[in-house]
Motif scaffolding. Structure first.
Motif, PDB file in Angstrom:
ATOM      1  N   GLY A   1      30.666  11.278   0.102  1.00 54.62           N
ATOM      2  CA  GLY A   1      30.227  11.611   1.342  1.00 54.62           C
ATOM      3  C   GLY A   1      31.663  11.623   2.119  1.00 54.62           C
ATOM      4  N   ILE A   2      31.485  12.249   3.266  1.00 53.56           N
ATOM      5  CA  ILE A   2      32.632  12.402   4.405  1.00 53.56           C
ATOM      6  C   ILE A   2      33.146  10.976   4.694  1.00 53.56           C
ATOM      7  CG2 ILE A   2      33.222  13.294   6.479  1.00 53.56           C
ATOM      8  CD1 ILE A   2      31.447  15.367   6.193  1.00 53.56           C
ATOM      9  N   SER A   3      32.113  10.133   5.020  1.00 55.75           N
ATOM     10  CA  SER A   3      32.662   8.705   5.628  1.00 55.75           C
ATOM     11  C   SER A   3      33.113   8.079   4.415  1.00 55.75           C
ATOM     12  CB  SER A   3      31.300   7.892   6.240  1.00 55.75           C
ATOM     13  OG  SER A   3      30.996   8.565   7.493  1.00 55.75           O
ATOM     14  N   GLY A   4      32.726   8.086   3.320  1.00 57.77           N
ATOM     15  CA  GLY A   4      33.333   7.432   2.378  1.00 57.77           C
ATOM     16  C   GLY A   4      34.716   7.885   1.973  1.00 57.77           C
ATOM     17  N   ALA A   5      35.044   9.223   1.984  1.00 53.75           N
ATOM     18  CA  ALA A   5      36.163   9.735   1.528  1.00 53.75           C
ATOM     19  C   ALA A   5      37.145   9.154   2.653  1.00 53.75           C
ATOM     20  CB  ALA A   5      36.088  11.110   1.559  1.00 53.75           C
ATOM     21  N   PHE A   6      36.766   9.267   3.967  1.00 53.89           N
ATOM     22  CA  PHE A   6      37.720   8.583   4.593  1.00 53.89           C
ATOM     23  C   PHE A   6      38.257   7.006   4.655  1.00 53.89           C
ATOM     24  CE2 PHE A   6      36.514  12.282   8.084  1.00 53.89           C
ATOM     25  CZ  PHE A   6      37.746  12.498   8.043  1.00 53.89           C
ATOM     26  N   TRP A   7      37.156   6.421   4.352  1.00 55.73           N
ATOM     27  CA  TRP A   7      37.036   5.140   3.992  1.00 55.73           C
ATOM     28  C   TRP A   7      38.246   4.414   3.106  1.00 55.73           C
ATOM     29  CZ3 TRP A   7      36.256   0.599   6.601  1.00 55.73           C
ATOM     30  CH2 TRP A   7      36.282  -0.628   5.601  1.00 55.73           C
ATOM     31  N   VAL A   8      37.808   5.340   1.624  1.00 56.49           N
ATOM     32  CA  VAL A   8      38.760   5.354   0.498  1.00 56.49           C
ATOM     33  C   VAL A   8      39.969   5.484   1.056  1.00 56.49           C
ATOM     34  CG1 VAL A   8      39.104   5.768  -1.823  1.00 56.49           C
ATOM     35  CG2 VAL A   8      36.691   5.411  -1.173  1.00 56.49           C
ATOM     36  N   THR A   9      40.358   6.419   1.430  1.00 52.71           N
ATOM     37  CA  THR A   9      41.936   7.018   1.699  1.00 52.71           C
ATOM     38  C   THR A   9      42.484   6.162   2.628  1.00 52.71           C
ATOM     39  OG1 THR A   9      40.905   9.441   1.474  1.00 52.71           O
ATOM     40  CG2 THR A   9      43.126   9.047   2.716  1.00 52.71           C
ATOM     41  N   GLY A  10      41.787   5.550   3.486  1.00 53.95           N
ATOM     42  CA  GLY A  10      42.318   4.720   4.350  1.00 53.95           C
ATOM     43  C   GLY A  10      42.787   3.299   3.594  1.00 53.95           C
ATOM     44  N   VAL A  11      41.938   2.917   2.996  1.00 49.65           N
ATOM     45  CA  VAL A  11      42.351   1.623   2.071  1.00 49.65           C
ATOM     46  C   VAL A  11      43.515   2.078   1.400  1.00 49.65           C
ATOM     47  CG1 VAL A  11      41.505   0.197   0.231  1.00 49.65           C
ATOM     48  CG2 VAL A  11      39.909   0.656   2.207  1.00 49.65           C
ATOM     49  N   PHE A  12      43.650   3.236   0.503  1.00 47.48           N
ATOM     50  CA  PHE A  12      44.611   3.421  -0.509  1.00 47.48           C
ATOM     51  C   PHE A  12      45.917   3.597   0.274  1.00 47.48           C
ATOM     52  CE2 PHE A  12      47.077   6.835  -2.465  1.00 47.48           C
ATOM     53  CZ  PHE A  12      47.171   6.241  -3.759  1.00 47.48           C
ATOM     54  N   MET A  13      46.015   4.230   1.627  1.00 44.75           N
ATOM     55  CA  MET A  13      47.326   4.211   2.187  1.00 44.75           C
ATOM     56  C   MET A  13      47.700   2.683   2.598  1.00 44.75           C
ATOM     57  SD  MET A  13      46.364   7.181   5.474  1.00 44.75           S
ATOM     58  CE  MET A  13      46.221   8.770   4.957  1.00 44.75           C
ATOM     59  N   LEU A  14      47.093   1.700   2.953  1.00 44.35           N
ATOM     60  CA  LEU A  14      47.373   0.600   3.324  1.00 44.35           C
ATOM     61  C   LEU A  14      47.803   0.039   2.063  1.00 44.35           C
ATOM     62  CD1 LEU A  14      44.573  -0.654   5.803  1.00 44.35           C
ATOM     63  CD2 LEU A  14      46.862   0.000   6.475  1.00 44.35           C
ATOM     64  N   VAL A  15      46.936   0.126   0.821  1.00 46.90           N
ATOM     65  CA  VAL A  15      47.546  -0.745  -0.293  1.00 46.90           C
ATOM     66  C   VAL A  15      48.765  -0.124  -1.040  1.00 46.90           C
ATOM     67  CG1 VAL A  15      46.846  -1.113  -2.612  1.00 46.90           C
ATOM     68  CG2 VAL A  15      45.233  -1.398  -0.758  1.00 46.90           C
ATOM     69  N   THR A  16      48.972   1.239  -0.657  1.00 46.78           N
ATOM     70  CA  THR A  16      50.263   1.810  -1.485  1.00 46.78           C
ATOM     71  C   THR A  16      51.351   1.924  -0.354  1.00 46.78           C
ATOM     72  OG1 THR A  16      49.493   4.096  -1.004  1.00 46.78           O
ATOM     73  CG2 THR A  16      48.882   3.021  -3.027  1.00 46.78           C
ATOM     74  N   LEU A  17      51.249   2.320   0.862  1.00 44.48           N
ATOM     75  CA  LEU A  17      52.275   2.548   1.772  1.00 44.48           C
ATOM     76  C   LEU A  17      53.050   1.574   2.178  1.00 44.48           C
ATOM     77  CD1 LEU A  17      51.060   5.641   3.734  1.00 44.48           C
ATOM     78  CD2 LEU A  17      52.259   5.631   1.598  1.00 44.48           C
ATOM     79  N   LEU A  18      52.335   0.190   2.511  1.00 41.43           N
ATOM     80  CA  LEU A  18      52.893  -0.852   2.959  1.00 41.43           C
ATOM     81  C   LEU A  18      53.919  -1.341   1.845  1.00 41.43           C
ATOM     82  CD1 LEU A  18      50.212  -2.693   4.721  1.00 41.43           C
ATOM     83  CD2 LEU A  18      52.317  -1.828   5.976  1.00 41.43           C
TER      84      LEU A  18
END
Length: 402
Positions: free
Chosen positions: A166-183
């Motif tokens: 779903g839409i909310s889940g996609a936003f959530w997973v993307t946000g977690v992925f950003m923090l885990v990889t970009l930092l």
């Protein structure tokens, strides 16, 4: 003069880290919302023009924020500013999972652009250039290719996430992925070593420019707002255009993913072309390629043809941003290059926001994408007219200098 100047090997770590950072962050903020347009329309009943304003808000935040975040990185260093930006961007995507009103998305994505993406793009691009006293064109092309990869990959992956969780889940997973990889990637960014005498002499020689810097900035700013209006229309609205032809979201997302994978090669190829024929002619070649093909998307209704046409379009369109960045490097002195980059890219983001919004607004008004893609083509033609004046000025100045 330039080929014998020694350069630190770590500069290639900077290039690869920068390419990956730009892939994830810019892929999310520039056109990551394209995969959400139709699902949000179906779930919330919002018109496409209003949904496209979410992307508009994010890019406007990026445009204005870059004027502050670029100088901040000059004072504080690249790493802390980029780490702040990726944290804000990741947290904003996490927060988007809980939004239910349009005004909430507008505000959130403006924050994501102003404090997040704007703290990433200008400092990262400046860092790549600062690590290369010579040969910056190819380095910029590689970093820019990373952004192209993300602009195709993020919507593609998002289409699968939306379908699965779903839409909310996609936003959530993307946000977690950003923090885990970009930092962790941000930790690789360092300040370049101090210049030696040879490098300082090379930089001093670059202060001699053919055309007044203010003229370059004004002309390129006018050109880029038009070329980005052209390019952002399919970036934001090719996925929904394909869905309107009856194809699934993941099929539509795969087309733009393939198109922007090809764009990686295109950005590198046009970087090389700039070395061969000059930065401005290479930029005009890419713009002409994009302009000639952009309107043709509305005549396609076959998925295989979308793939073929997208590959051809994507290779040429990709050279536009490489052409802009290399042109600015070639036509501006080092002492004003960061300023020129900040101003011109600000107008580029304005163009991205305009193109994305007008595509949705004209769709709502007419019921199809014909008018939106026609506006994109007209913008491309006007861009070519403006850039041709800069080409004439550089050639005239070169003849007078000879």
């Amino acid at each position: 003069m330039t080929t014998s100047i020694p350069q630190a090997r770590y500069r290639w770590v900077i290039v690869i880290a920068s390419a990956l950072i730009l892939a994830i962050s810019m892929g999310a903020i520039v056109n990551g919302m394209s995969a959400f347009i139709v699902p949000m329309q179906m779930q919330f009943g919002w018109p496409r023009g209003q949904i496209a304003l979410i992307n508009f808000a994010g890019i406007m935040g990026l445009a204005f924020g870059g004027l502050f975040m670029g100088p901040l990185a000059d004072r504080k260093g690249t790493r802390p500013v980029v780490m702040f930006g990726v944290t804000v961007l990741g947290l904003c995507y996490l927060a988007a999972a809980f939004m239910t009103a349009l005004w909430q998305f507008y505000l959130l994505f403006f924050i994501a652009g102003f404090f997040g993406a704007a703290a990433i793009f200008p400092p990262v691009m400046a860092a790549v250039g600062n690590w290369f006293f010579v040969g910056a064109g190819m380095a910029i092309g590689i970093a820019s290719a990373g952004q192209a990869m993300g602009q195709g990959g993020v919507p593609f992956v998002s289409s699968f996430l939306i379908k699965a969780i779903g839409i909310s889940g996609a936003f959530w997973v993307t946000g977690v992925f950003m923090l885990v990889t970009l930092l962790p990637l941000s930790l690789l960014l360092r300040q370049p070593p101090s210049a030696d005498d040879a490098q300082r002499k090379a930089s001093a020689a670059e202060e001699e420019t053919l055309v007044p810097t203010n003229t370059v900035i004004i002309t390129m700013s006018a050109a880029i707002i038009l070329c980005c209006t052209c390019m952002s229309t399919p970036l934001m609205h090719l996925v929904p255009l394909i869905q309107d032809c009856g194809f699934a979201a993941e099929q539509a997302g795969s087309v733009i993913f393939v198109m922007l994978l090809v764009a990686i090669a295109g950005r590198l190829a046009f970087g090389k072309l700039a070395d061969m024929i000059g930065a401005v002619p290479a930029y005009m070649t890419a713009t002409a390629w994009m302009t000639a093909l952009v309107f043709g998307f509305i005549y396609i209704d076959n998925l295989s043809m979308f793939y073929v046409y997208g590959i051809i379009y994507g290779f040429g369109y990709a050279g536009v941003m490489t052409g802009v960045l290399v042109s600015l490097r070639m036509l501006t002195p080092p002492s004003r290059r960061a300023q020129a980059l900040g101003i011109v890219t600000m107008f580029g983001w304005f163009g991205h926001a305009i193109g994305g919004y007008q595509g949705g607004a004209l769709y709502d008004l007419t019921g199809n994408y014909t008018a939106a893609y026609a506006v994109a083509a007209i913008a491309g033609v006007l861009n070519l007219i403006i850039v041709s004046t800069l080409l004439r000025k550089t050639r005239r100045a070169r003849m007078l200098a000879a």
